[in-house]
Design an enzyme around this catalytic site. Sequence first.
Site, mmCIF file in Angstrom:
data_model
loop_
_atom_site.group_PDB
_atom_site.id
_atom_site.type_symbol
_atom_site.label_atom_id
_atom_site.label_comp_id
_atom_site.label_asym_id
_atom_site.label_seq_id
_atom_site.Cartn_x
_atom_site.Cartn_y
_atom_site.Cartn_z
ATOM 1 N N VAL A 64 -2.899 -17.770 -14.234
ATOM 2 C CA VAL A 64 -1.611 -18.432 -14.031
ATOM 3 C C VAL A 64 -0.634 -17.915 -15.078
ATOM 4 O O VAL A 64 -0.817 -18.138 -16.276
ATOM 5 C CB VAL A 64 -1.732 -19.970 -14.132
ATOM 6 C CG1 VAL A 64 -0.358 -20.621 -13.948
ATOM 7 C CG2 VAL A 64 -2.716 -20.490 -13.097
ATOM 8 N N ILE A 124 -2.540 -13.116 -7.280
ATOM 9 C CA ILE A 124 -1.896 -14.319 -6.735
ATOM 10 C C ILE A 124 -0.424 -14.355 -7.147
ATOM 11 O O ILE A 124 0.479 -14.401 -6.324
ATOM 12 C CB ILE A 124 -2.607 -15.598 -7.219
ATOM 13 C CG1 ILE A 124 -4.088 -15.574 -6.808
ATOM 14 C CG2 ILE A 124 -1.908 -16.838 -6.665
ATOM 15 C CD1 ILE A 124 -4.313 -15.512 -5.314
ATOM 16 N N LYS A 135 11.890 -12.661 0.367
ATOM 17 C CA LYS A 135 12.514 -13.702 1.184
ATOM 18 C C LYS A 135 13.991 -13.842 0.827
ATOM 19 O O LYS A 135 14.842 -14.038 1.703
ATOM 20 C CB LYS A 135 11.797 -15.037 0.982
ATOM 21 C CG LYS A 135 12.472 -16.197 1.718
ATOM 22 C CD LYS A 135 11.677 -17.483 1.603
ATOM 23 C CE LYS A 135 12.399 -18.618 2.348
ATOM 24 N NZ LYS A 135 11.603 -19.850 2.393
ATOM 25 N N HIS A 274 -6.806 20.892 25.043
ATOM 26 C CA HIS A 274 -6.559 19.552 25.583
ATOM 27 C C HIS A 274 -7.737 18.610 25.315
ATOM 28 O O HIS A 274 -8.208 17.904 26.199
ATOM 29 C CB HIS A 274 -6.246 19.627 27.080
ATOM 30 C CG HIS A 274 -5.079 20.520 27.389
ATOM 31 N ND1 HIS A 274 -3.797 20.217 27.008
ATOM 32 C CD2 HIS A 274 -5.019 21.727 28.005
ATOM 33 C CE1 HIS A 274 -2.988 21.196 27.388
ATOM 34 N NE2 HIS A 274 -3.712 22.125 27.994
#
Length: 511
Positions: A64, A124, A135, A274
């Site tokens: 964190v 994270i 955003k 081909h």
Amino acid sequence: MKAKRALLSVADKTGIAELGGALHDLGMEIVSTGGTARALREAGLPVRSLEQVTGFPELLGGRVKTLHPAIHAGLLARDDPRDLAEIGRHAIGLIDLVAVTLYPFEEAVQRGTEMAAAVEEVDIGGVTLLRAAAKNWARVTVLCDPRQYPEVIATLRETGYVPEAMRLRLAADAFARVAAYDAAIAAYFQQAAGQAPFPERLTLTFAKKTDLRYGENPHQRGALYVGAGAGAGGVVGAEVIGGRPLSYNNIADLDAAWRLVCDLPIPSVVIIKHANPCGAATAPTAVEAFVRARDGDPLAAFGGIVAANAEVDPPTARAMGALFLEGIIAPSFAPEALDELHSKKNLRLLRAGPPTPTARGLDLRSVQGGLLVQDTDVLGRDESQWRVVTRRAPTPAEWEDLRFAWAVCAHVKSNAIVFVKDRQVVGVGAGQMSRVDSVRLAAAKAGERARGAVAASDAYFPFADGVEAAASAGVTAVIQPGGSVRDAEVIGAADRLGLAMVATGERHFRH
């Protein structure tokens, strides 16, 4: 709005000092996390630590760091009086530019990292920063790749701001990066949980390697993409060392040629037209293998794609250079051979490295509105499952040709029939709606060379007429999967005609 504050938090430190220096010179305040902050300070740049902004230290061993309202409100606030007033009441400053490169999860998995260590490489905070900044692209510039830095630096130096169109493009890149990252994580967890290879949700990610002039036809657009985690083998990983840029059809044919030649003895050479082999042969030397492959169908070989599984030496290059070809792929080219082939200015040359049989994995094909997914068809090598089903067994020479014919046949479009004589393809019948018509086409291509040849069929003979047509052309032995309800009738015809027949128990349709 002129950018005033940047947040830099990168796992990949490439170019970060240059980016930080440019932003500092433009008067921007730089906020950064532990390792990135150290790298910037070592470059002599002033940095405000994240803890000074959030009032919290990093927690849980670094799990964190940036997950805090002081960061995300500063990112997500719109250029709107209400948003600006709200963050102002909480003394939160705007963040105008974000540069994040994610923990190297994909690289860790490719190294074979154990689950516990791989989990620690799941980013994270970085992903959340990218999503938040993307955003709010209307106000925030987001960078997810060091390759984006120079363009943004140049734009900021020239104009003092990042224009809207560029911010939107960068936001799209950020969301694509996050999607690819999450796809890699999902695939790893699905495999660990035993859900691979066909999970309920199949998330695929590919990175564009190059745009193509067009697709199969000039009115179709085209591009080449590389799968995430794909190895360096095959056409996609090959080094283009000569000739014009590769086209969509070139790549498809080169892939077909390389896949086939990797299943053949060394040295062998394949010629593709081909997506089907019109010639294939093995011989003591590469030049002999090429000549025999070319002579399998000299008319069709014109304008073909060639694959060799041994180095192209000067004699082989001279022989190849005498024929108009679209491209050549090989493990390597001798320097003198390259001198010879570079004189053909439009001839595409690819150095692919050591030949490796097709690896097991997923085979994908688009259908309208969906995707067909299957295991890759890998040529079986367990001859202990093969059965001689006729009274006469193949001779040693027929066995060698049957093995060669079986390997080639697995790479021919169904319905597939391949005639081989002395480990040289002398006739191919491909893509016919009736198997007996494929036999007749292979026989017509082979002509007199069908006398004493063997035949391979990618699937069983539904009727005896295919075997009868092969015998009539001069074929002496046949290899096929078996499994027809009329096997007894087909085998009986082979016995009656004096043919040896081997049933492999393995079908190789190629639609």
